[in-house]
Design a protein around this motif. Structure first.
Motif, PDB file in Angstrom:
ATOM      1  N   MET A 136      -2.464   0.361   4.067  1.00  0.00           N
ATOM      2  CA  MET A 136      -2.381   1.805   3.891  1.00  0.00           C
ATOM      3  C   MET A 136      -2.381   2.144   2.409  1.00  0.00           C
ATOM      4  N   ASN A 137      -3.270   3.042   2.002  1.00  0.00           N
ATOM      5  CA  ASN A 137      -3.262   3.565   0.642  1.00  0.00           C
ATOM      6  C   ASN A 137      -3.849   4.978   0.646  1.00  0.00           C
ATOM      7  N   GLU A 138      -4.103   5.528  -0.547  1.00  0.00           N
ATOM      8  CA  GLU A 138      -4.587   6.908  -0.625  1.00  0.00           C
ATOM      9  C   GLU A 138      -6.012   7.073  -0.120  1.00  0.00           C
TER      10      GLU A 138
ATOM     11  N   ASP B   1     -14.289  14.283   1.780  1.00  0.00           N
ATOM     12  CA  ASP B   1     -13.556  14.907   2.876  1.00  0.00           C
ATOM     13  C   ASP B   1     -13.012  13.883   3.864  1.00  0.00           C
ATOM     14  N   GLU B   2     -13.724  12.762   4.062  1.00  0.00           N
ATOM     15  CA  GLU B   2     -13.231  11.749   4.998  1.00  0.00           C
ATOM     16  C   GLU B   2     -11.991  11.034   4.450  1.00  0.00           C
ATOM     17  N   GLU B   3     -11.780  11.118   3.134  1.00  0.00           N
ATOM     18  CA  GLU B   3     -10.591  10.522   2.509  1.00  0.00           C
ATOM     19  C   GLU B   3      -9.422  11.496   2.451  1.00  0.00           C
ATOM     20  N   TYR B   4      -9.683  12.754   2.761  1.00  0.00           N
ATOM     21  CA  TYR B   4      -8.712  13.819   2.495  1.00  0.00           C
ATOM     22  C   TYR B   4      -7.363  13.611   3.192  1.00  0.00           C
ATOM     23  N   PRO B   5      -7.297  13.308   4.499  1.00  0.00           N
ATOM     24  CA  PRO B   5      -5.988  13.164   5.155  1.00  0.00           C
ATOM     25  C   PRO B   5      -5.115  12.099   4.507  1.00  0.00           C
ATOM     26  N   TYR B   6      -5.726  10.963   4.161  1.00  0.00           N
ATOM     27  CA  TYR B   6      -4.972   9.868   3.555  1.00  0.00           C
ATOM     28  C   TYR B   6      -4.468  10.261   2.159  1.00  0.00           C
ATOM     29  N   ALA B   7      -5.339  10.940   1.404  1.00  0.00           N
ATOM     30  CA  ALA B   7      -4.953  11.369   0.055  1.00  0.00           C
ATOM     31  C   ALA B   7      -3.853  12.426   0.117  1.00  0.00           C
ATOM     32  N   LEU B   8      -3.960  13.341   1.086  1.00  0.00           N
ATOM     33  CA  LEU B   8      -2.947  14.401   1.200  1.00  0.00           C
ATOM     34  C   LEU B   8      -1.583  13.793   1.504  1.00  0.00           C
ATOM     35  N   HIS B   9      -1.541  12.836   2.406  1.00  0.00           N
ATOM     36  CA  HIS B   9      -0.264  12.183   2.699  1.00  0.00           C
ATOM     37  C   HIS B   9       0.262  11.449   1.471  1.00  0.00           C
ATOM     38  N   HIS B  10      -0.607  10.710   0.814  1.00  0.00           N
ATOM     39  CA  HIS B  10      -0.187   9.897  -0.335  1.00  0.00           C
ATOM     40  C   HIS B  10       0.328  10.777  -1.473  1.00  0.00           C
ATOM     41  N   PHE B  11      -0.430  11.821  -1.821  1.00  0.00           N
ATOM     42  CA  PHE B  11      -0.065  12.625  -2.986  1.00  0.00           C
ATOM     43  C   PHE B  11       1.005  13.682  -2.673  1.00  0.00           C
ATOM     44  N   THR B  12       1.365  13.796  -1.405  1.00  0.00           N
ATOM     45  CA  THR B  12       2.530  14.623  -1.069  1.00  0.00           C
ATOM     46  C   THR B  12       3.807  13.851  -1.355  1.00  0.00           C
ATOM     47  N   GLY B  13       3.791  12.522  -1.121  1.00  0.00           N
ATOM     48  CA  GLY B  13       4.972  11.706  -1.377  1.00  0.00           C
ATOM     49  C   GLY B  13       6.043  11.912  -0.307  1.00  0.00           C
ATOM     50  N   SER B  14       7.285  11.601  -0.646  1.00  0.00           N
ATOM     51  CA  SER B  14       7.751  11.055  -1.908  1.00  0.00           C
ATOM     52  C   SER B  14       7.356   9.578  -2.070  1.00  0.00           C
ATOM     53  N   LYS B  15       7.617   9.037  -3.254  1.00  0.00           N
ATOM     54  CA  LYS B  15       7.303   7.626  -3.473  1.00  0.00           C
ATOM     55  C   LYS B  15       8.056   6.751  -2.479  1.00  0.00           C
ATOM     56  N   GLU B  16       9.321   7.110  -2.231  1.00  0.00           N
ATOM     57  CA  GLU B  16      10.147   6.315  -1.326  1.00  0.00           C
ATOM     58  C   GLU B  16       9.604   6.376   0.103  1.00  0.00           C
ATOM     59  N   HIS B  17       9.180   7.563   0.523  1.00  0.00           N
ATOM     60  CA  HIS B  17       8.589   7.716   1.851  1.00  0.00           C
ATOM     61  C   HIS B  17       7.293   6.911   1.947  1.00  0.00           C
TER      62      HIS B  17
ATOM     63  N   THR C 193       6.376   4.267   0.254  1.00  0.00           N
ATOM     64  CA  THR C 193       6.667   2.829   0.267  1.00  0.00           C
ATOM     65  C   THR C 193       7.095   2.380   1.663  1.00  0.00           C
ATOM     66  N   ALA C 194       7.965   3.178   2.284  1.00  0.00           N
ATOM     67  CA  ALA C 194       8.434   2.834   3.631  1.00  0.00           C
ATOM     68  C   ALA C 194       7.291   2.890   4.644  1.00  0.00           C
ATOM     69  N   MET C 195       6.390   3.841   4.481  1.00  0.00           N
ATOM     70  CA  MET C 195       5.245   3.950   5.395  1.00  0.00           C
ATOM     71  C   MET C 195       4.302   2.755   5.227  1.00  0.00           C
ATOM     72  N   ARG C 196       4.048   2.360   3.984  1.00  0.00           N
ATOM     73  CA  ARG C 196       3.167   1.201   3.747  1.00  0.00           C
ATOM     74  C   ARG C 196       3.784  -0.070   4.330  1.00  0.00           C
ATOM     75  N   HIS C 197       5.102  -0.171   4.189  1.00  0.00           N
ATOM     76  CA  HIS C 197       5.793  -1.341   4.735  1.00  0.00           C
ATOM     77  C   HIS C 197       5.654  -1.374   6.253  1.00  0.00           C
ATOM     78  N   ARG C 198       5.794  -0.210   6.890  1.00  0.00           N
ATOM     79  CA  ARG C 198       5.635  -0.138   8.351  1.00  0.00           C
ATOM     80  C   ARG C 198       4.204  -0.522   8.752  1.00  0.00           C
ATOM     81  N   ALA C 199       3.231   0.027   8.018  1.00  0.00           N
ATOM     82  CA  ALA C 199       1.832  -0.276   8.330  1.00  0.00           C
ATOM     83  C   ALA C 199       1.546  -1.775   8.189  1.00  0.00           C
ATOM     84  N   LYS C 200       2.095  -2.361   7.132  1.00  0.00           N
ATOM     85  CA  LYS C 200       1.862  -3.788   6.884  1.00  0.00           C
ATOM     86  C   LYS C 200       2.379  -4.632   8.031  1.00  0.00           C
ATOM     87  N   LYS C 201       3.543  -4.278   8.593  1.00  0.00           N
ATOM     88  CA  LYS C 201       4.105  -5.029   9.721  1.00  0.00           C
ATOM     89  C   LYS C 201       3.225  -4.907  10.960  1.00  0.00           C
ATOM     90  N   MET C 202       2.386  -3.853  11.004  1.00  0.00           N
ATOM     91  CA  MET C 202       1.477  -3.653  12.131  1.00  0.00           C
ATOM     92  C   MET C 202       0.090  -4.231  11.842  1.00  0.00           C
TER      93      MET C 202
END
Length: 573
Positions: free
Chosen positions: A278-280, A247-263, A265-274
């Motif tokens: 970021m992963n599932e 359950d503690e992983e659920y929010p991250y997994a829900l975002h990841h498996f909702t996608g899209s892949k392009e979204h 990728t852009a989110m991980r790139h933003r996180a990396k700059k900060m």
């Protein structure tokens, strides 16, 4: 037994009889019976138990016996034997645009073609050119249709997959083994066509939950089974995955498996700059997990406002969230009335009175009736005298009901030259006119664009219906310059329809935001041909959400008095 399944079986029997070359009266009897059952107000199981089914017009003794067998046993021996007598490939060939039962039967009887693959080969060898009733043009159309089917194999309409997913979600929740459970993937993003169903759950008992999942009554085949992921094929043929996380992983997994892949990728790139990974499984500063209770927390941690799932296509949503400019998207409850409703005056299955009553029962404050115009002879289009009779009935009903307003409309065919098919003395009698293309789809891009623009410019036009003419997974839309058409609608203050029929979902959501930015207003219309079709409005709301629309962008979120006000829309005179 489910009424829809009974209707589908009756229609398929009619089709199979046509394939066998039986009397057209015989197949028509089954088609008519299907239509009768579809519009029944009474419960069919009750009618069978009380032996009253035969009292319904069109249900003779033979049909009554077959329906009784089907309802009471869940099977119909006549149907099973009929199916077994026809090569399954012939039924598959009916999915090819432009191929009806007569042509399929001719291909089978004269060329012994029993499958789509054999038919494709025959087209490549020009074997259809000299075949009576076909010719070079028909052969090319069939070949193109086969390529279309091959391109879209393994895809499903949103409505089909979503309904399967909703039932599965209810089942998983009923097990008592889940903490949280959601539909994920492209379904959650409300894509109009999807390849599979993705489900996500959190649970203290992943093994037991997976046992329950693969034992679900609608599972046809188990592809793989594990503690964190299992895959099955449902009876409908849809591939369905279930992932189970803590359950503690659920929010991250829900975002990841909702996608899209392009979204993602852009989110991980933003996180990396900060300086965040970021992963599932989570957001991490180094090895430390950043605690997030839900998806909103995830976006907040990345200095973004919440992005609804429908917008997660990497089409400007992250930049908008950074600026705090994500719109408050339209919701189902915002819809106050509906337009584009057909009745038995043209090709609808229910009467005007019944459609109005159904709209009242759904809580709508207004309903816009818009049967087909006279050029649509194939759909029982209304001749002038019939128009006047319908308008009189609408006025009478308006005097009868105080809780709903019935608006007088028409769906007028856009003729090849862009004109409409009634004289002004008829057109001026309507509260609104929807204009739509229903024929001559093969015009050039320039000709079709000018055809649509001329219709939009007509002073009686209020709504442009199903803009592209597409039928999802069945027919590509006609070729036209969509941007020029949208620009014209904006210039002349005309409304563009979002057709909510799950086979259309047209205007395509990819153009909706452009139209919104140009100042175009929309009407989300069910294009209902029966009472059940009124419920399709929710699919149109999903497309509106994908197109960044707010309630204020949509005509039918306003009260009826505002609908009629030119202060807000050039809509009703």
């Amino acid at each position: 037994m489910d009424k829809k399944l009974i209707v589908d079986i009756l229609n398929e029997i009619g089709l199979l009889l046509e394939l066998k070359g039986e009397s057209p009266f015989k197949s028509r009897a089954y088609y008519n019976a299907a239509k009768t059952i579809e519009t029944l107000d009474q419960d069919i199981e009750t009618l069978v138990k009380q032996d009253k089914l035969k009292e319904i017009k069109g249900i003779g003794d033979a049909l009554n016996k077959k329906l009784t067998e089907l309802v009471t046993t869940g099977k119909l021996d006549y149907y099973e034997k009929l199916k077994a007598s026809i090569p399954t490939g012939l039924i598959d060939m009916l999915k090819i645009p432009g191929l009806g039962p007569k042509k399929v039967r001719a291909l089978y009887e004269k060329l012994n073609i029993k499958s789509i693959r054999e038919l494709e080969y025959a087209c490549m060898e020009n074997r259809l050119v000299e075949l009576q009733g076909f010719g070079e043009k028909t052969q090319r159309k069939i070949y193109d249709g086969i390529q279309f089917i091959k391109q879209h194999t393994g895809q499903y309409l949103y409505a089909e997959a979503f309904n399967e997913a909703v039932r599965l979600k209810k089942f998983l929740e009923s097990t008592g083994l889940v903490q949280r459970c959601d539909i994920a993937g492209s379904l959650r993003r409300r894509k109009e066509v999807v390849k599979d169903v993705d489900m996500l759950a959190s649970s203290h008992y992943p093994g037991e939950l997976m046992d329950a999942f693969v034992s679900y009554e609608d599972v046809r085949e188990i592809i793989a089974k594990g503690d964190t992921k299992s895959s099955v094929i449902l009876n409908s043929g849809i591939n369905t995955d279930l992932r189970v996380v803590k359950d503690e992983e659920y929010p991250y997994a829900l975002h990841h498996f909702t996608g899209s892949k392009e979204h993602n990728t852009a989110m991980r790139h933003r996180a990396k700059k900060m300086g965040i990974k970021m992963n599932e499984y989570g957001l991490f500063h180094g090895e430390d997990l950043i605690i997030c209770r839900d998806e909103e927390d995830i976006f907040n941690r990345l200095n973004l406002s919440y992005i609804p799932p429908e917008l997660r296509e990497n089409m400007g949503e992250i930049e908008a969230a950074e600026r705090g400019e994500i719109p408050s998207l339209i919701q189902d409850d915002d819809i106050k009335g509906i337009f584009h409703v057909h009745t038995t005056y043209s090709d609808g299955s229910n009467s005007l009175y019944d459609m109005v009553q159904a709209a009242r029962a759904s809580g709508y404050k207004y309903i816009g009736i818009s049967d087909h115009s006279k050029s649509a002879f194939y759909a029982g289009g209304l001749k002038e005298e019939t128009v006047l009779r319908q308008l009189d009935e609408i006025e009478e009903l308006n005097r009868s009901f105080s809780d709903i307003v019935i608006l007088k409309g028409i769906e007028s065919d856009i003729l090849p030259d862009g004109s409409l098919d009634y004289d002004e003395d008829i057109l001026e009698k309507f509260d609104f006119v929807i204009v739509s293309v229903h024929s001559h789809f093969k015009m050039s891009r320039e000709e079709m664009t000018e055809r649509l623009i001329k219709a939009i410019k007509n002073k009686y036009t209020k709504i442009l219906g199903h803009c592209s003419g597409r039928l999802l997974l069945a027919r590509e839309g006609y070729d036209f310059d969509v941007y020029k058409v949208i620009d014209t609608a904006a210039e002349y203050g005309k409304i563009i329809e979002i057709n909510a029929n799950p086979y259309r979902l047209d205007l395509d959501w990819r153009y909706v935001k452009y139209a919104k930015d140009r100042g175009v207003k929309f009407a989300i219309n069910p294009d209902a041909h029966n009472i059940g079709g009124l419920n399709d409005i929710k699919y149109g709301v999903g497309i509106a959400r994908k197109g960044w629309l707010e309630a204020r962008d949509v005509l039918n979120t306003y009260d009826v008095d505002i609908v009629g006000s030119e202060k807000y829309f050039v809509y009703l005179d």
